[in-house]
Design a protein around this motif. Sequence first.
Motif, PDB file in Angstrom:
ATOM      1  N   SER A 106       0.841  -1.193   0.000  1.00  0.00           N
ATOM      2  CA  SER A 106       0.000   0.000   0.000  1.00  0.00           C
ATOM      3  C   SER A 106       0.880   1.248   0.000  1.00  0.00           C
ATOM      4  CB  SER A 106      -0.925   0.002   1.214  1.00  0.00           C
ATOM      5  OG  SER A 106      -1.872  -1.036   1.095  1.00  0.00           O
ATOM      6  N   HIS A 107       0.557   2.170  -0.887  1.00  0.00           N
ATOM      7  CA  HIS A 107       1.299   3.417  -1.033  1.00  0.00           C
ATOM      8  C   HIS A 107       0.344   4.420  -1.665  1.00  0.00           C
ATOM      9  CE1 HIS A 107       4.080   6.320  -2.817  1.00  0.00           C
ATOM     10  NE2 HIS A 107       4.964   5.887  -1.947  1.00  0.00           N
ATOM     11  N   PRO A 108       0.385   5.677  -1.241  1.00  0.00           N
ATOM     12  CA  PRO A 108      -0.558   6.668  -1.775  1.00  0.00           C
ATOM     13  C   PRO A 108      -0.506   6.812  -3.303  1.00  0.00           C
ATOM     14  CG  PRO A 108       0.736   7.626   0.020  1.00  0.00           C
ATOM     15  CD  PRO A 108       1.267   6.248  -0.217  1.00  0.00           C
ATOM     16  N   GLU A 109       0.638   6.527  -3.913  1.00  0.00           N
ATOM     17  CA  GLU A 109       0.789   6.694  -5.363  1.00  0.00           C
ATOM     18  C   GLU A 109       0.730   5.370  -6.133  1.00  0.00           C
ATOM     19  OE1 GLU A 109       0.937   9.694  -6.902  1.00  0.00           O
ATOM     20  OE2 GLU A 109       0.510  10.453  -4.891  1.00  0.00           O
ATOM     21  N   PHE A 110       0.394   4.273  -5.448  1.00  0.00           N
ATOM     22  CA  PHE A 110       0.427   2.962  -6.104  1.00  0.00           C
ATOM     23  C   PHE A 110      -0.486   2.912  -7.330  1.00  0.00           C
ATOM     24  CE2 PHE A 110      -0.988  -1.608  -6.248  1.00  0.00           C
ATOM     25  CZ  PHE A 110       0.200  -2.109  -6.768  1.00  0.00           C
ATOM     26  N   ALA A 111      -1.749   3.251  -7.175  1.00  0.00           N
ATOM     27  CA  ALA A 111      -2.696   3.154  -8.295  1.00  0.00           C
ATOM     28  C   ALA A 111      -2.285   4.069  -9.449  1.00  0.00           C
ATOM     29  CB  ALA A 111      -4.113   3.473  -7.826  1.00  0.00           C
ATOM     30  N   ALA A 112      -1.933   5.300  -9.152  1.00  0.00           N
ATOM     31  CA  ALA A 112      -1.543   6.244 -10.209  1.00  0.00           C
ATOM     32  C   ALA A 112      -0.295   5.768 -10.944  1.00  0.00           C
ATOM     33  CB  ALA A 112      -1.310   7.627  -9.608  1.00  0.00           C
ATOM     34  N   THR A 113       0.649   5.214 -10.207  1.00  0.00           N
ATOM     35  CA  THR A 113       1.884   4.708 -10.818  1.00  0.00           C
ATOM     36  C   THR A 113       1.595   3.541 -11.744  1.00  0.00           C
ATOM     37  OG1 THR A 113       3.169   5.433  -8.905  1.00  0.00           O
ATOM     38  CG2 THR A 113       4.171   3.750 -10.318  1.00  0.00           C
ATOM     39  N   ILE A 114       0.750   2.618 -11.303  1.00  0.00           N
ATOM     40  CA  ILE A 114       0.414   1.451 -12.119  1.00  0.00           C
ATOM     41  C   ILE A 114      -0.329   1.885 -13.384  1.00  0.00           C
ATOM     42  CG2 ILE A 114      -0.933  -0.691 -12.182  1.00  0.00           C
ATOM     43  CD1 ILE A 114       1.814  -0.649 -10.534  1.00  0.00           C
ATOM     44  N   VAL A 115      -1.247   2.828 -13.255  1.00  0.00           N
ATOM     45  CA  VAL A 115      -1.962   3.330 -14.435  1.00  0.00           C
ATOM     46  C   VAL A 115      -0.967   3.936 -15.428  1.00  0.00           C
ATOM     47  CG1 VAL A 115      -3.600   5.078 -15.258  1.00  0.00           C
ATOM     48  CG2 VAL A 115      -4.187   3.618 -13.306  1.00  0.00           C
ATOM     49  N   GLU A 116       0.024   4.667 -14.943  1.00  0.00           N
ATOM     50  CA  GLU A 116       1.052   5.241 -15.830  1.00  0.00           C
ATOM     51  C   GLU A 116       1.808   4.150 -16.574  1.00  0.00           C
ATOM     52  OE1 GLU A 116       3.867   8.096 -14.273  1.00  0.00           O
ATOM     53  OE2 GLU A 116       2.302   8.968 -13.016  1.00  0.00           O
ATOM     54  N   VAL A 117       2.175   3.085 -15.874  1.00  0.00           N
ATOM     55  CA  VAL A 117       2.902   1.976 -16.505  1.00  0.00           C
ATOM     56  C   VAL A 117       2.038   1.364 -17.608  1.00  0.00           C
ATOM     57  CG1 VAL A 117       3.837  -0.349 -16.164  1.00  0.00           C
ATOM     58  CG2 VAL A 117       4.329   1.462 -14.491  1.00  0.00           C
ATOM     59  N   VAL A 118       0.783   1.080 -17.299  1.00  0.00           N
ATOM     60  CA  VAL A 118      -0.106   0.432 -18.276  1.00  0.00           C
ATOM     61  C   VAL A 118      -0.382   1.357 -19.463  1.00  0.00           C
ATOM     62  CG1 VAL A 118      -2.383  -0.583 -18.618  1.00  0.00           C
ATOM     63  CG2 VAL A 118      -1.108  -1.085 -16.538  1.00  0.00           C
ATOM     64  N   ARG A 119      -0.480   2.652 -19.217  1.00  0.00           N
ATOM     65  CA  ARG A 119      -0.764   3.606 -20.304  1.00  0.00           C
ATOM     66  C   ARG A 119       0.341   3.656 -21.357  1.00  0.00           C
ATOM     67  NH1 ARG A 119      -3.800   8.329 -17.114  1.00  0.00           N
ATOM     68  NH2 ARG A 119      -5.897   7.532 -17.454  1.00  0.00           N
ATOM     69  N   ARG A 120       1.530   3.206 -21.017  1.00  0.00           N
ATOM     70  CA  ARG A 120       2.593   3.131 -22.031  1.00  0.00           C
ATOM     71  C   ARG A 120       2.223   2.125 -23.126  1.00  0.00           C
ATOM     72  NH1 ARG A 120       8.011   2.176 -18.772  1.00  0.00           N
ATOM     73  NH2 ARG A 120       6.576   1.122 -17.388  1.00  0.00           N
ATOM     74  N   PHE A 121       1.336   1.192 -22.786  1.00  0.00           N
ATOM     75  CA  PHE A 121       0.942   0.141 -23.723  1.00  0.00           C
ATOM     76  C   PHE A 121      -0.493   0.296 -24.206  1.00  0.00           C
ATOM     77  CE2 PHE A 121       4.217  -1.344 -20.902  1.00  0.00           C
ATOM     78  CZ  PHE A 121       5.148  -1.864 -21.795  1.00  0.00           C
ATOM     79  N   ASP A 122      -1.322   0.958 -23.410  1.00  0.00           N
ATOM     80  CA  ASP A 122      -2.726   1.193 -23.757  1.00  0.00           C
ATOM     81  C   ASP A 122      -3.096   2.592 -23.277  1.00  0.00           C
ATOM     82  OD1 ASP A 122      -5.453   1.318 -24.118  1.00  0.00           O
ATOM     83  OD2 ASP A 122      -5.909  -0.514 -23.002  1.00  0.00           O
ATOM     84  N   GLY A 123      -2.981   3.549 -24.175  1.00  0.00           N
ATOM     85  CA  GLY A 123      -3.221   4.940 -23.830  1.00  0.00           C
ATOM     86  C   GLY A 123      -4.650   5.255 -23.455  1.00  0.00           C
ATOM     87  N   ASP A 124      -5.564   4.315 -23.688  1.00  0.00           N
ATOM     88  CA  ASP A 124      -6.970   4.546 -23.383  1.00  0.00           C
ATOM     89  C   ASP A 124      -7.401   4.025 -22.018  1.00  0.00           C
ATOM     90  OD1 ASP A 124      -7.403   5.786 -25.842  1.00  0.00           O
ATOM     91  OD2 ASP A 124      -7.798   3.876 -26.840  1.00  0.00           O
ATOM     92  N   VAL A 125      -6.463   3.561 -21.208  1.00  0.00           N
ATOM     93  CA  VAL A 125      -6.823   3.052 -19.882  1.00  0.00           C
ATOM     94  C   VAL A 125      -7.510   4.161 -19.092  1.00  0.00           C
ATOM     95  CG1 VAL A 125      -5.895   2.308 -17.659  1.00  0.00           C
ATOM     96  CG2 VAL A 125      -5.083   1.265 -19.748  1.00  0.00           C
ATOM     97  N   ASP A 126      -8.657   3.812 -18.528  1.00  0.00           N
ATOM     98  CA  ASP A 126      -9.459   4.769 -17.772  1.00  0.00           C
ATOM     99  C   ASP A 126      -9.176   4.592 -16.283  1.00  0.00           C
ATOM    100  OD1 ASP A 126     -11.392   6.347 -16.597  1.00  0.00           O
ATOM    101  OD2 ASP A 126     -13.071   5.475 -17.708  1.00  0.00           O
TER     102      ASP A 126
END
Length: 89
Positions: free
Chosen positions: A23-43
Amino acid sequence: MNPENDSLFEFPCDFPIKIMGKSHPEFAATIVEVVRRFDGDVDASRVETRPSSSGTYTGLTVHVRATSRAHLDDIYRALTGHPMVKVVL
């Protein structure tokens, strides 16, 4: 036999990826950034978040639009190689 056709999925498809990390305050945002490198439409608003019972870990479910098995493999490699991630399913 073509490995791209040797799959249980028909591509492109919507695919849920489950990610667990400390658990980390930036965990979700960081993971979304990683995935967006491959799928820019991630919501990011559709990312499901579940803390563990002790609150030590957080589980996320991110839905991606997978275009091929190789595309999914690239996403999994990026996630499993990230220092905040413990498990990817």
